[in-house]
Design an enzyme around this catalytic site. Structure first.
Site, PDB file in Angstrom:
ATOM      1  N   ASP A 165       4.588-104.614  56.818  1.00  0.00           N
ATOM      2  CA  ASP A 165       4.350-105.946  56.263  1.00  0.00           C
ATOM      3  C   ASP A 165       2.842-106.199  56.285  1.00  0.00           C
ATOM      4  O   ASP A 165       2.079-105.319  56.680  1.00  0.00           O
ATOM      5  CB  ASP A 165       5.095-107.015  57.086  1.00  0.00           C
ATOM      6  CG  ASP A 165       4.541-107.158  58.504  1.00  0.00           C
ATOM      7  OD1 ASP A 165       3.603-106.420  58.867  1.00  0.00           O
ATOM      8  OD2 ASP A 165       5.045-108.003  59.242  1.00  0.00           O
ATOM      9  N   ASP A 200       0.093-109.116  57.734  1.00  0.00           N
ATOM     10  CA  ASP A 200       0.036-110.261  58.644  1.00  0.00           C
ATOM     11  C   ASP A 200      -1.287-111.016  58.498  1.00  0.00           C
ATOM     12  O   ASP A 200      -2.349-110.396  58.480  1.00  0.00           O
ATOM     13  CB  ASP A 200       0.160-109.781  60.101  1.00  0.00           C
ATOM     14  CG  ASP A 200       1.355-108.870  60.313  1.00  0.00           C
ATOM     15  OD1 ASP A 200       2.483-109.380  60.340  1.00  0.00           O
ATOM     16  OD2 ASP A 200       1.155-107.637  60.433  1.00  0.00           O
ATOM     17  N   ASP A 224       3.661-112.094  56.740  1.00  0.00           N
ATOM     18  CA  ASP A 224       3.739-113.116  57.783  1.00  0.00           C
ATOM     19  C   ASP A 224       2.464-113.942  57.761  1.00  0.00           C
ATOM     20  O   ASP A 224       1.361-113.392  57.737  1.00  0.00           O
ATOM     21  CB  ASP A 224       3.860-112.476  59.183  1.00  0.00           C
ATOM     22  CG  ASP A 224       5.223-111.838  59.415  1.00  0.00           C
ATOM     23  OD1 ASP A 224       6.163-112.146  58.668  1.00  0.00           O
ATOM     24  OD2 ASP A 224       5.342-111.039  60.368  1.00  0.00           O
TER      25      ASP A 224
HETATM   26  N1  DCP Z   1       3.341-109.084  67.707  1.00  0.00           N
HETATM   27  C1  DCP Z   1       3.758-109.167  68.994  1.00  0.00           C
HETATM   28  N2  DCP Z   1       5.016-109.551  69.255  1.00  0.00           N
HETATM   29  C2  DCP Z   1       5.871-109.851  68.257  1.00  0.00           C
HETATM   30  C3  DCP Z   1       5.459-109.771  66.933  1.00  0.00           C
HETATM   31  C4  DCP Z   1       4.177-109.382  66.696  1.00  0.00           C
HETATM   32  O1  DCP Z   1       2.991-108.909  69.913  1.00  0.00           O
HETATM   33  N3  DCP Z   1       7.124-110.207  68.539  1.00  0.00           N
HETATM   34  C5  DCP Z   1       1.991-108.653  67.422  1.00  0.00           C
HETATM   35  C6  DCP Z   1       1.773-107.205  67.694  1.00  0.00           C
HETATM   36  C7  DCP Z   1       1.806-106.585  66.359  1.00  0.00           C
HETATM   37  C8  DCP Z   1       1.343-107.681  65.453  1.00  0.00           C
HETATM   38  O2  DCP Z   1       1.720-108.879  66.075  1.00  0.00           O
HETATM   39  O3  DCP Z   1       0.973-105.463  66.305  1.00  0.00           O
HETATM   40  C9  DCP Z   1       1.894-107.611  64.092  1.00  0.00           C
HETATM   41  O4  DCP Z   1       3.283-107.348  64.123  1.00  0.00           O
HETATM   42  P1  DCP Z   1       3.930-106.281  63.171  1.00  0.00           P
HETATM   43  O5  DCP Z   1       5.366-106.186  63.547  1.00  0.00           O
HETATM   44  O6  DCP Z   1       3.630-106.624  61.762  1.00  0.00           O
HETATM   45  O7  DCP Z   1       3.225-104.908  63.612  1.00  0.00           O
HETATM   46  P2  DCP Z   1       2.006-104.137  62.991  1.00  0.00           P
HETATM   47  O8  DCP Z   1       1.325-104.950  61.961  1.00  0.00           O
HETATM   48  O9  DCP Z   1       1.191-103.692  64.156  1.00  0.00           O
HETATM   49  O10 DCP Z   1       2.659-102.851  62.350  1.00  0.00           O
HETATM   50  P3  DCP Z   1       3.378-102.708  60.920  1.00  0.00           P
HETATM   51  O11 DCP Z   1       2.541-101.744  60.168  1.00  0.00           O
HETATM   52  O12 DCP Z   1       4.721-102.151  61.221  1.00  0.00           O
HETATM   53  O13 DCP Z   1       3.448-104.034  60.261  1.00  0.00           O
HETATM   54 MG    MG Z   2       2.326-105.851  60.353  1.00  0.00          MG
END
Ligand code: DCP
Ligand code: MG
Length: 369
Positions: free
Chosen positions: A203, A205, A293
């Site tokens: 996604d 963010d 998000d």
């Molecule tokens: N985050 C967190 N706890 C959550 C949701 C999010 O600590 N319940 C934080 C850590 C993540 C960041 O927000 O790194 C963004 O969430 P993502 O699930 O979008 O994860 P990433 O962006 O790191 O990876 P992706 O490439 O899968 O989107």
């Molecule tokens: Mg993400």
């Protein structure tokens, strides 16, 4: 010998390591993530975390593990992890991992949790009812899907496909334009994996706020409204702020923070993307759906929100664990609380937070733990 000599001892805390997107030990970390996920599906939390920590340590190494002896001084590697490393070094694969990958329960839970809005609990419930495929789920009249899950199935093909950097940039332009049209002085920042320099993500963010305290939630609502009028809002789950400073920070790691936020599915046109959309072969549509998000913290919580949403998950976990165990401080996405001084520590920037914690600053692109 061929054992690489470590320059410095590797910390057990991901927040004291610098981890870029270049993973020299993918063959091992991929195996560990399968094991971790399998333990997660079976609710064996301790082992799940142990494998996630081990994977994170190996990701931080500037060299590839070529002999088991090379892992001798590394933290967070137990007997089980070392046995898996040894197996992979010897046979090029882990039989334990292969067994999991061919396990019906693992495969089914993996498939079900890949749907937007479906967590382990729900996937497990469906599995126990004998459901094994999407067709099974959609044909089962007694199953009530949440709105999020309905849209998860509707756009499954698109949102289960990785988002590219170019697509993330195109979405950034669209959101930036929407924000500027509403107020010129808003603060919009890319977070998550793309801020860490990842080439692909599940996604995109963003953090969105206003220099004036208390205006951030209205801005978020206006942005959503504008996207809706542009007909690019395919799905919106808006969650109002539940921020209450009397309850902060929480001792337990909270799955979600209390900021106003929305989980969106946006329609991205091919013409807006430099190059082309990520698509499956034969797909000739001019657009794809993308998960986005948007999180709106008040400006006085901005640095904590930015640090918390930039990830990686393992980096965040270890920041909190380090704060608690080594500094007697509680950190979450909202605040940092000093248990000794019994006071909140203010921060305008991420650097302020690292400084409060007595940690060297780690750049976002070094947080791929
Ligand atoms: N985050 C967190 N706890 C959550 C949701 C999010 O600590 N319940 C934080 C850590 C993540 C960041 O927000 O790194 C963004 O969430 P993502 O699930 O979008 O994860 P990433 O962006 O790191 O990876 P992706 O490439 O899968 O989107
Ligand atoms: Mg993400």
């Amino acid at each position: 010998g061929s054992t690489p000599t470590p320059v410095a001892t590797v910390s057990q805390y991901a927040c004291k390591r610098r981890t870029t997107t270049q993973n020299n030990n993918k063959i091992f970390t991929d195996a560990f993530e399968v094991l971790a996920e399998s333990y997660e599906f079976n609710e064996i939390e301790g082992r799940c975390l142990a494998f996630r920590r081990a994977a994170s340590v190996l990701k931080s190494l500037p060299w590839a593990v070529q002999r088991l002896e090379a892992t001798q001084d590394l933290p967070c590697l137990g007997g089980h992890t070392k046995a898996v490393i040894q197996e992979i070094l010897q046979y090029g694969r882990s039989f334990e991992v292969e067994k999991i990958l061919s396990n019906e329960r693992y495969q089914t839970l993996k498939l079900f949790t890949s749907v937007f809005g479906v967590g382990v609990k729900t996937a497990e419930k469906w599995y126990r009812r004998g459901l094994r495929s999407f067709r099974d789920i959609l044909a089962e009249p007694s199953i009530h899907l949440t709105r999020m899950q309905q849209f998860g199935f509707l756009h499954y093909g698109d949102i289960s496909r990785a988002v590219s950097e170019a697509e993330a940039r195109a979405l950034g332009n669209i959101i930036d334009e929407a924000v500027r049209a509403i107020t010129p002085d808003a603060v919009l920042a890319l977070t998550g994996g793309f801020r860490r320099g990842k080439e692909f993500g599940h996604d995109v963010d963003y953090l969105l706020t206003t220099p004036e305290l208390g205006k951030e939630e209205a801005l978020l609502l206006s942005v959503i409204d504008r996207l809706k009028h542009q007909s690019i809002l395919l799905y919106c789950d808006y969650q109002a702020s539940t921020l209450d400073m009397d309850q902060l920070p929480c001792r337990r790691f909270e799955a979600m923070d209390h900021f106003a936020k929305c989980f969106l599915i946006l329609r991205l046109e091919a013409g807006q993307v430099e190059g082309d959309l990520q698509r499956v072969e034969g797909d000739s549509r001019s657009w794809r759906a993308v998960r986005v998000d948007l999180v709106s913290p008040p400006i006085d919580h901005y640095a904590f929100a930015l640090l918390g949403w930039s990830g990686s998950r393992q980096f965040e976990r270890d920041l909190r664990r380090f704060a608690r165990l080594e500094r007697k401080m509680l950190l979450d996405n909202h605040a940092l609380y000093d248990l000794t001084k019994k006071e909140f520590l203010e921060a305008k920037t991420e650097k302020d937070i690292f400084a409060h914690l007595g940690l060297e600053y780690i750049e976002p692109w070094q947080r791929n733990a």
